[in-house]
Design a protein around this motif. Structure first.
Motif, PDB file in Angstrom:
ATOM      1  N   GLY A 219       8.624  23.062  16.154  1.00  0.00           N
ATOM      2  CA  GLY A 219       9.240  23.077  14.835  1.00  0.00           C
ATOM      3  C   GLY A 219       8.743  24.177  13.937  1.00  0.00           C
ATOM      4  N   ALA A 220       8.445  23.826  12.701  1.00  0.00           N
ATOM      5  CA  ALA A 220       8.119  24.823  11.685  1.00  0.00           C
ATOM      6  C   ALA A 220       6.866  25.614  12.018  1.00  0.00           C
ATOM      7  CB  ALA A 220       7.957  24.139  10.329  1.00  0.00           C
ATOM      8  N   LEU A 437      21.482  16.615   6.813  1.00  0.00           N
ATOM      9  CA  LEU A 437      20.073  16.302   6.618  1.00  0.00           C
ATOM     10  C   LEU A 437      19.910  15.261   5.515  1.00  0.00           C
ATOM     11  CD1 LEU A 437      17.353  17.264   7.803  1.00  0.00           C
ATOM     12  CD2 LEU A 437      17.211  18.882   5.903  1.00  0.00           C
ATOM     13  N   TRP A 499      13.791  22.810   8.103  1.00  0.00           N
ATOM     14  CA  TRP A 499      12.492  22.410   7.566  1.00  0.00           C
ATOM     15  C   TRP A 499      12.358  22.632   6.070  1.00  0.00           C
ATOM     16  CZ3 TRP A 499      13.118  25.064  12.188  1.00  0.00           C
ATOM     17  CH2 TRP A 499      12.910  24.280  13.340  1.00  0.00           C
ATOM     18  N   ALA A 502      14.544  20.108   3.549  1.00  0.00           N
ATOM     19  CA  ALA A 502      14.259  18.695   3.317  1.00  0.00           C
ATOM     20  C   ALA A 502      13.575  18.504   1.973  1.00  0.00           C
ATOM     21  CB  ALA A 502      13.380  18.159   4.435  1.00  0.00           C
ATOM     22  N   ASP A 540      12.009  16.936  14.471  1.00  0.00           N
ATOM     23  CA  ASP A 540      11.495  16.071  13.413  1.00  0.00           C
ATOM     24  C   ASP A 540      11.276  16.892  12.146  1.00  0.00           C
ATOM     25  OD1 ASP A 540      11.437  13.852  15.099  1.00  0.00           O
ATOM     26  OD2 ASP A 540       9.431  14.364  15.829  1.00  0.00           O
ATOM     27  N   VAL A 541      11.729  16.353  11.017  1.00  0.00           N
ATOM     28  CA  VAL A 541      11.577  17.022   9.730  1.00  0.00           C
ATOM     29  C   VAL A 541      11.016  16.016   8.731  1.00  0.00           C
ATOM     30  CG1 VAL A 541      12.738  18.227   7.846  1.00  0.00           C
ATOM     31  CG2 VAL A 541      13.488  18.587  10.206  1.00  0.00           C
ATOM     32  N   ALA A 544      13.018  14.025   5.740  1.00  0.00           N
ATOM     33  CA  ALA A 544      14.465  14.036   5.976  1.00  0.00           C
ATOM     34  C   ALA A 544      14.994  12.609   6.070  1.00  0.00           C
ATOM     35  CB  ALA A 544      14.773  14.790   7.250  1.00  0.00           C
TER      36      ALA A 544
END
Length: 550
Positions: A219-220, A437, A499, A502, A540-541, A544
């Motif tokens: 992710g981020a 989102l 990311w 959110a 996964d965020v 969110a």
């Protein structure tokens, strides 16, 4: 994921092997009796000249193409016969893909011809600003002609993933990165869209695309891969990669799953430095290797080895590490072409000119991509061959795999799907991948006009054109405010991943994963109440609250 580069020299390395292999070419003709004219034929050239980014003819997703298109392994015997006739200079060149500086393709053709290279990669710096399809075809035709004396096609590759890695800009079909495919989570749809992309690239004169990305992202915190990955779930990424490989193969284009053994969990960018994994390749089996195993199952022609340090070899990129190649061959039972990531990247520390290529081929690579100096690489390979530093059987094995892939690609291009509904496929895909989102899967109060804002003027212009073509008007006094990648608005559109979007406070947050026209048009139809968002968040965020629109 080649980006930067050092200009290669163009001096002669050895005598050109001006062989036409008449008997073997006759055998190849027999092997290709089912083919229509390939991309190098006059018929293909005329078709390419007449084509836009959509090619003629149509066939449905996956339409039995794997049964009609053979496997690269089917061409190994013929490739072995061809390679056996190469002198040392041609043998060394057959495993190197170079790049050239500037927009004059004659420089690239001279590089390929003088050093008898496998071929070239076309980068954005080889094309004019805002190139047209004909601009690209002029380049690929010139490069292809540089190998007229060999018994197989010149390798012509491009880094055209979609989204942030799209080297062909305005000349090619405009598509988002693989995370949009992960959001749609429909392998058949991915195959259909990738067929369209592959057919487009083949019509532009390419034989290979360095895609799809098979990395599983964290992710981020993953700066190099991020939205280029289909997502954070190995099985989701595997399904997406398998669908993409099938689409490229259907289109007669060689694809390359990348970056083995997995770059998506690393917090450093190999363009700049050598990222080091805390996990061994064995430890990666249940996560990072899953998509690569799916790609092997789908008969992917190439796998790209990444510049990744491993436990016990923290200062050596996997591209130069024999154990990494052994793991790929033995653990995944892969016998196709293994290509290095670009050898001019920051992860490959300074060595004598050409030494990085010798190390890579000796370690187990079959194709050295974008070394800093292609001519020096060929010279270094010859010298290593003469000294015994590089076993001849290793170089022969690598060349056979590369030549077999090029013979396969010519065969596949004659049997490939053609696509006349690319725009429709991409439009449908844009709706299926559009991800909510925050908000609802269908816009609760459809509108006919919006007030639009965004920091990037080009994005605003693209959205405005796409929205107006979808019947949504832009009016600064409209009651509903829409912002692109930031700002205070009722609706926020996130084009660079979910990311940062959110928790922004917007009532509705939509993720398109890229600033492409079809994605913006899907947003417009969503706001007008004419389309539902079909995507689900593939990562996964934190913070969110997605409704789960699948």
């Amino acid at each position: 994921m080649p980006q930067s580069y050092v200009s290669p020299t163009h001096g002669s390395v050895g005598t050109m092997a001006a062989m036409r292999f008449p008997a073997l070419l006759a055998a190849l003709a027999l092997a290709l009796t089912a083919c229509t004219p390939g991309a190098g034929s006059d018929a293909d050239a005329r078709a390419g000249d007449a084509a836009s980014s959509e090619t003629a003819g149509t066939v449905g997703p996956g339409a039995d193409q794997p049964d009609r298109i053979g496997r690269v392994a089917d061409f190994r015997e013929l490739a072995a016969d061809l390679v056996a006739q190469l002198d040392d200079a041609a043998l060394a060149g057959a495993v190197v893909v170079g790049s050239y500086d500037g927009t004059d393709p004659e420089l690239g053709a001279a590089m390929v011809r003088d050093h008898q290279l496998a071929g070239a990669i076309v980068m954005a710096y080889n094309l004019p600003e805002a190139p047209t399809p004909e601009d690209v075809r002029a380049v690929t035709r010139t490069l292809a002609d540089s190998g007229a004396d060999r018994g197989w096609r010149v390798f012509l590759g491009v880094d055209q993933e979609g989204g942030p890695v799209s080297r062909l800009s305005t000349a090619a079909l405009d598509l988002p990165p693989l995370m949009a495919h992960g959001a749609a989570d429909d392998a058949a749809l991915t195959t259909s869209v990738t067929q369209a992309q592959g057919a487009d690239l083949r019509a532009l004169g390419f034989t290979a695309d360095f895609a799809p990305v098979a990395d599983v992202t964290i992710g981020a915190g993953d700066p190099a891969i991020n939205v280029r990955s289909a997502g954070a779930d190995p099985e989701l990424v595997a399904r997406t990669v398998e669908g993409a490989v099938a689409g490229y193969t259907d289109a007669g284009l060689a694809s390359s799953a990348k970056h083995f053994p997995g770059h998506g969990a690393l917090a450093a960018d190999s363009h700049e430095t050598l990222p080091v994994s805390d996990s061994s390749i064995a430890d990666m089996a249940d996560r990072d290797l899953v998509p690569f195993a799916a790609a092997v199952e789908a008969d992917v022609p190439m796998i790209m080895m990444g510049h990744i340090g491993l436990p016990g070899a923290e200062t050596t990129p996997a591209t130069l590490n024999p154990e990494a190649y052994s793991e790929l061959r033995d653990r995944l039972d892969y016998d196709g072409v293994v290509v290095t990531d670009a050898l001019n990247m920051g992860a490959v520390t300074t060595r004598a000119a050409g030494a990085e290529t010798v190390e890579a081929i000796r370690a187990g690579a079959d194709l050295a991509l974008l070394p800093p100096d292609a001519g020096a690489s060929v010279t270094a390979l010859q010298e290593a061959l003469d000294s015994g530093e590089l076993p001849r059987e290793r170089l022969v094995e690598a060349a056979e795999r590369v030549v077999a892939m090029q013979l396969w690609q010519e065969d596949a291009s004659g049997l490939a799907v053609t696509v006349d509904d690319a725009a429709h496929r991409v439009s449908s895909f844009a709706e299926e991948s559009l991800t909510v989102l925050a908000g609802e899967c269908s816009f609760p109060e459809p509108v006919e006009e919006i007030a639009l804002s965004g920091a990037d003027a080009e994005d605003v212009a693209v959205f405005t054109a796409a929205a107006e073509s979808a019947g949504l008007q832009i009016d600064p006094d409209a009651g509903l405010s829409v912002g692109i990648d930031g700002g205070s608005s009722d609706v926020l559109i996130a084009t660079d991943g979910p990311w940062r979007a959110a928790g922004t406070g917007a009532d509705t947050v939509l993720v398109t994963y890229d600033d492409y026209a079809a994605g913006f048009a899907a947003v417009a139809r969503y706001l007008r109440g004419e389309a539902e968002a079909g995507g689900s968040l593939p990562v996964d965020v934190a913070g969110a609250r997605p409704p789960g629109c699948d």
